[in-house]
Motif scaffolding. Structure first.
Motif, PDB file in Angstrom:
ATOM      1  N   ASP A 228       0.926  -1.272   0.009  1.00  0.00           N
ATOM      2  CA  ASP A 228      -0.147  -0.023  -0.186  1.00  0.00           C
ATOM      3  C   ASP A 228       0.993   1.209  -0.095  1.00  0.00           C
ATOM      4  OD1 ASP A 228       0.876   0.502   2.683  1.00  0.00           O
ATOM      5  OD2 ASP A 228      -0.990  -0.051   3.339  1.00  0.00           O
ATOM      6  N   PRO A 229       0.424   2.509  -0.232  1.00  0.00           N
ATOM      7  CA  PRO A 229       1.035   3.338  -0.433  1.00  0.00           C
ATOM      8  C   PRO A 229       2.127   3.859   0.905  1.00  0.00           C
ATOM      9  CG  PRO A 229      -1.028   4.110  -1.113  1.00  0.00           C
ATOM     10  CD  PRO A 229      -0.961   2.813  -0.641  1.00  0.00           C
ATOM     11  N   GLU A 230       1.674   3.492   2.079  1.00  0.00           N
ATOM     12  CA  GLU A 230       2.517   3.734   3.096  1.00  0.00           C
ATOM     13  C   GLU A 230       3.654   2.854   3.285  1.00  0.00           C
ATOM     14  OE1 GLU A 230      -1.054   3.569   3.311  1.00  0.00           O
ATOM     15  OE2 GLU A 230      -1.423   5.452   3.821  1.00  0.00           O
ATOM     16  N   CYS A 231       3.276   1.601   2.916  1.00  0.00           N
ATOM     17  CA  CYS A 231       4.380   0.792   2.929  1.00  0.00           C
ATOM     18  C   CYS A 231       5.526   1.023   1.802  1.00  0.00           C
ATOM     19  CB  CYS A 231       3.760  -0.716   2.854  1.00  0.00           C
ATOM     20  SG  CYS A 231       2.957  -1.563   4.111  1.00  0.00           S
ATOM     21  N   LEU A 232       4.992   1.180   0.653  1.00  0.00           N
ATOM     22  CA  LEU A 232       5.907   1.642  -0.384  1.00  0.00           C
ATOM     23  C   LEU A 232       6.741   2.896  -0.127  1.00  0.00           C
ATOM     24  CD1 LEU A 232       3.514   1.230  -3.460  1.00  0.00           C
ATOM     25  CD2 LEU A 232       5.296  -0.455  -2.827  1.00  0.00           C
ATOM     26  N   ALA A 233       6.358   3.823   0.651  1.00  0.00           N
ATOM     27  CA  ALA A 233       6.947   4.977   1.015  1.00  0.00           C
ATOM     28  C   ALA A 233       7.956   4.618   2.154  1.00  0.00           C
ATOM     29  CB  ALA A 233       6.076   5.890   1.616  1.00  0.00           C
ATOM     30  N   LEU A 234       7.673   3.542   2.926  1.00  0.00           N
ATOM     31  CA  LEU A 234       8.681   3.190   3.983  1.00  0.00           C
ATOM     32  C   LEU A 234       9.799   2.493   3.284  1.00  0.00           C
ATOM     33  CD1 LEU A 234       9.247   2.728   6.913  1.00  0.00           C
ATOM     34  CD2 LEU A 234       8.014   0.817   6.928  1.00  0.00           C
ATOM     35  N   ILE A 235       9.635   1.526   2.134  1.00  0.00           N
ATOM     36  CA  ILE A 235      10.666   0.749   1.743  1.00  0.00           C
ATOM     37  C   ILE A 235      11.526   1.773   1.091  1.00  0.00           C
ATOM     38  CG2 ILE A 235      11.240  -0.674  -0.438  1.00  0.00           C
ATOM     39  CD1 ILE A 235       8.373  -1.953  -0.079  1.00  0.00           C
ATOM     40  N   ALA A 236      10.916   2.794   0.450  1.00  0.00           N
ATOM     41  CA  ALA A 236      11.991   3.832  -0.084  1.00  0.00           C
ATOM     42  C   ALA A 236      12.822   4.740   0.887  1.00  0.00           C
ATOM     43  CB  ALA A 236      11.271   4.790  -1.281  1.00  0.00           C
ATOM     44  N   LYS A 237      11.988   5.133   2.034  1.00  0.00           N
ATOM     45  CA  LYS A 237      12.766   5.839   2.963  1.00  0.00           C
ATOM     46  C   LYS A 237      13.678   4.854   3.614  1.00  0.00           C
ATOM     47  CE  LYS A 237      11.631   7.758   7.415  1.00  0.00           C
ATOM     48  NZ  LYS A 237      10.729   7.919   8.646  1.00  0.00           N
ATOM     49  N   SER A 238      13.643   3.860   3.944  1.00  0.00           N
ATOM     50  CA  SER A 238      14.536   2.770   4.267  1.00  0.00           C
ATOM     51  C   SER A 238      15.819   2.514   3.539  1.00  0.00           C
ATOM     52  CB  SER A 238      13.961   1.278   4.593  1.00  0.00           C
ATOM     53  OG  SER A 238      13.082   1.487   5.302  1.00  0.00           O
ATOM     54  N   VAL A 239      15.550   2.650   2.108  1.00  0.00           N
ATOM     55  CA  VAL A 239      16.836   2.543   1.175  1.00  0.00           C
ATOM     56  C   VAL A 239      17.504   3.988   1.197  1.00  0.00           C
ATOM     57  CG1 VAL A 239      17.432   2.559  -1.111  1.00  0.00           C
ATOM     58  CG2 VAL A 239      15.653   1.003  -0.443  1.00  0.00           C
ATOM     59  N   LYS A 240      16.640   5.007   1.313  1.00  0.00           N
ATOM     60  CA  LYS A 240      17.304   6.323   1.578  1.00  0.00           C
ATOM     61  C   LYS A 240      18.261   6.318   2.674  1.00  0.00           C
ATOM     62  CE  LYS A 240      16.184  11.156   1.886  1.00  0.00           C
ATOM     63  NZ  LYS A 240      15.019  12.232   1.874  1.00  0.00           N
ATOM     64  N   ILE A 241      17.690   5.843   3.892  1.00  0.00           N
ATOM     65  CA  ILE A 241      18.423   5.772   5.289  1.00  0.00           C
ATOM     66  C   ILE A 241      19.895   5.044   4.973  1.00  0.00           C
ATOM     67  CG2 ILE A 241      18.437   4.803   7.473  1.00  0.00           C
ATOM     68  CD1 ILE A 241      15.565   5.710   7.619  1.00  0.00           C
ATOM     69  N   VAL A 242      19.496   3.893   4.326  1.00  0.00           N
ATOM     70  CA  VAL A 242      20.930   2.929   4.103  1.00  0.00           C
ATOM     71  C   VAL A 242      21.714   3.648   3.342  1.00  0.00           C
ATOM     72  CG1 VAL A 242      21.672   0.748   2.997  1.00  0.00           C
ATOM     73  CG2 VAL A 242      19.709   0.676   4.657  1.00  0.00           C
ATOM     74  N   LEU A 243      21.250   4.243   2.110  1.00  0.00           N
ATOM     75  CA  LEU A 243      22.233   4.903   1.150  1.00  0.00           C
ATOM     76  C   LEU A 243      23.035   6.046   2.205  1.00  0.00           C
ATOM     77  CD1 LEU A 243      20.042   4.994  -1.838  1.00  0.00           C
ATOM     78  CD2 LEU A 243      22.202   4.377  -1.877  1.00  0.00           C
ATOM     79  N   ALA A 244      22.295   6.729   2.796  1.00  0.00           N
ATOM     80  CA  ALA A 244      22.933   7.870   3.314  1.00  0.00           C
ATOM     81  C   ALA A 244      23.871   7.479   4.442  1.00  0.00           C
ATOM     82  CB  ALA A 244      21.843   8.765   4.354  1.00  0.00           C
ATOM     83  N   ARG A 245      23.986   6.330   5.091  1.00  0.00           N
ATOM     84  CA  ARG A 245      25.014   5.784   5.983  1.00  0.00           C
ATOM     85  C   ARG A 245      26.039   5.392   5.460  1.00  0.00           C
ATOM     86  NH1 ARG A 245      22.375   5.950  10.990  1.00  0.00           N
ATOM     87  NH2 ARG A 245      23.997   4.411  11.939  1.00  0.00           N
ATOM     88  N   GLN A 246      26.259   5.481   4.046  1.00  0.00           N
ATOM     89  CA  GLN A 246      27.386   4.697   3.392  1.00  0.00           C
ATOM     90  C   GLN A 246      28.670   5.688   3.708  1.00  0.00           C
ATOM     91  OE1 GLN A 246      27.046   1.987   1.552  1.00  0.00           O
ATOM     92  NE2 GLN A 246      25.437   2.374   2.555  1.00  0.00           N
TER      93      GLN A 246
END
Length: 246
Positions: A228-246
């Motif tokens: 659902d839209p909230e879950c899809l947004a959370l997936i993208a947010k999680s990828v963004k967090i992981v990318l930011a922690r490089q």
């Protein structure tokens, strides 16, 4: 759409978009393909943000070669390795959904130097043993031995044909029995109303994995689709967090 011929002689369909930074690699679930909602949504997000992205179909899935019933966890692991070794250059953020979560963990064990981060969605490590085999009745186990397969119902598709080879080969790919080192940012996502992968599996994975930056997020009410839209947004947010922690 492109095709890759693997060392094992399988023909794997994939889609690759260019960008800067680590490549986001999406690993789909059992009997899912690269046209799934999560894969396509995350690809669009990556394109918007300028990150390279790859999605693909395992053999026996989507438009890749082979028949689903002939495949096993190791075959799909080999397909994933072929994409990593022959298509992607540089570091990878691997995103795995359901069985793709198991594939992401296998990839981290096989190519630890390539993985810069991981996000899983309802990861299903070792499900052939702890899910299918553990739940089979004596009659089903006997049928597996005599007929080579059993059919089990799915709420998402036609019945799954579970083969003796899928079960037996899966035993050589288990990741929750031995040390599992994930020395990079990891975000596990799990819905509490998931009837395919129980929350207990997510907690077991969290407790078993070794690493300094591992988090599990439980979404109350979310099911296995996690689309659902909230879950899809959370997936993208999680990828963004992981990318930011490089």
């Amino acid at each position: 759409m492109k095709f890759l011929d693997t060392p094992q002689g399988r023909r794997i369909a994939y889609n690759q978009t260019e960008g800067q930074g680590p490549t986001i690699l999406f690993c789909s679930g059992l009997k899912s393909d690269m046209e799934g909602t999560k894969a396509v949504h995350l690809e669009a997000w990556a394109q918007e943000k300028g990150y390279p992205f790859v999605r693909f179909d395992y053999s026996g899935h989507g438009i890749s070669s082979g028949e689903f019933a002939e495949g096993a966890i190791g075959d799909w692991h080999e397909d994933t390795l072929a994409i990593v070794d022959q298509v992607i250059d540089g570091p990878i953020i691997v995103v795995g959904s359901s069985m793709g979560g198991w594939q992401a963990l296998l990839l981290a064990k096989a190519r630890p130097e390539r993985i810069a981060g991981m996000v899983t969605i309802a990861a299903a490590p070792d499900f052939t043993e702890d899910g299918y085999w553990a739940s089979f009745t004596d009659d089903q186990k006997a049928s597996l031995e005599t007929e080579g397969h059993v059919a089990i119902p799915s709420e998402y598709d036609e019945d799954y044909i579970i083969t003796k080879r899928l079960i037996e080969e899966g035993r050589s790919r288990l990741v929750l029995r031995d040390p599992l080192s994930l020395p990079f940012p990891v975000r596990f996502l799990q819905g509490t109303e998931d009837t395919a992968v129980p929350t207990a599996t997510a907690v077991r994975l969290l407790e078993h994995a070794e690493g300094d930056d591992i988090r599990l997020t439980l979404v109350k009410g979310a099911d296995h689709r996690f689309s659902d839209p909230e879950c899809l947004a959370l997936i993208a947010k999680s990828v963004k967090i992981v990318l930011a922690r490089q």
